[in-house]
Design a protein around this motif. Sequence first.
Motif: not given
Length: 274
Positions: A186, A208, A217
């Motif tokens: 990420l 996630l 995110l």
Amino acid sequence: MSGSLAGRRVMVPETRELEVLARMLERHGAEALRCPLVAIIDLPDPAPAEAWLRRFIAAPPDDLILLTGEGLSRLLGVAQRAGIEPDFLAALRGTRRIVRGPKPQARLRTVGLSADLSAAEPTTAGVIATLSTQDLRGRRVGVQLYPDNPNHALLDFLRGAGAEPDPVLPYAYATKEDDARVLAMLEEMAAGRVDLAIFTATPQVRRLSALAAPERLRQALGRTRIAAVGPVVGQALEATGARVAVMPEESFHMKPMVNAILAAMGAPGAENHA
């Protein structure tokens, strides 16, 4: 390697067909960043699924709704280990078989069967729309579920239509990669060092979302071009604030998705490449 994706770094969170998808991309020059997020495993306790199979055999339902190809595979595995697979297949032949999409249809073909009804759109809403044209009053309906989704919408629809649903959950999910590696991926995405992330299942998105801070995110997904295998996955991504840039228009599985990626990135004649 030269190709239409040469120099592109592509994050691949697929698990079951990770190498298949990675090789498709690598054939076109991409650097596939393998980061499998979710593994499918057998049920820790198969007793409920086996009990469902024995009910199915003793008194076959009128209909069976198969939402995933993996679901039928796992049911057959439970039946085989319990010594009742031939009886389950015999009962299945006499049951109207309803599928959500191409994967359960393909799995049925491997045991010499086909779908009697197929949803016009491979979503729960598509199944409901298709079944809305049917008289379901008094019908007993087996419903194959999948993990993290009790599918109240489908079960409530069936009850409201006068049917008696009998759901079964034939497999479970387990996380595949350790949290540190996923978070590192990420960070690469948030830094703009990943050109494309390809999502093939909603549990990948949920993993996630559960692991990363919402703002981080959003940054990672916002700085990375996103591809989704189909509308269900696309909706899950959009719920996180992501924008899905690439998705096949139909046939929501890997080859059409890779073709859509190639077309979106300017590859001529993409339909012949994947």
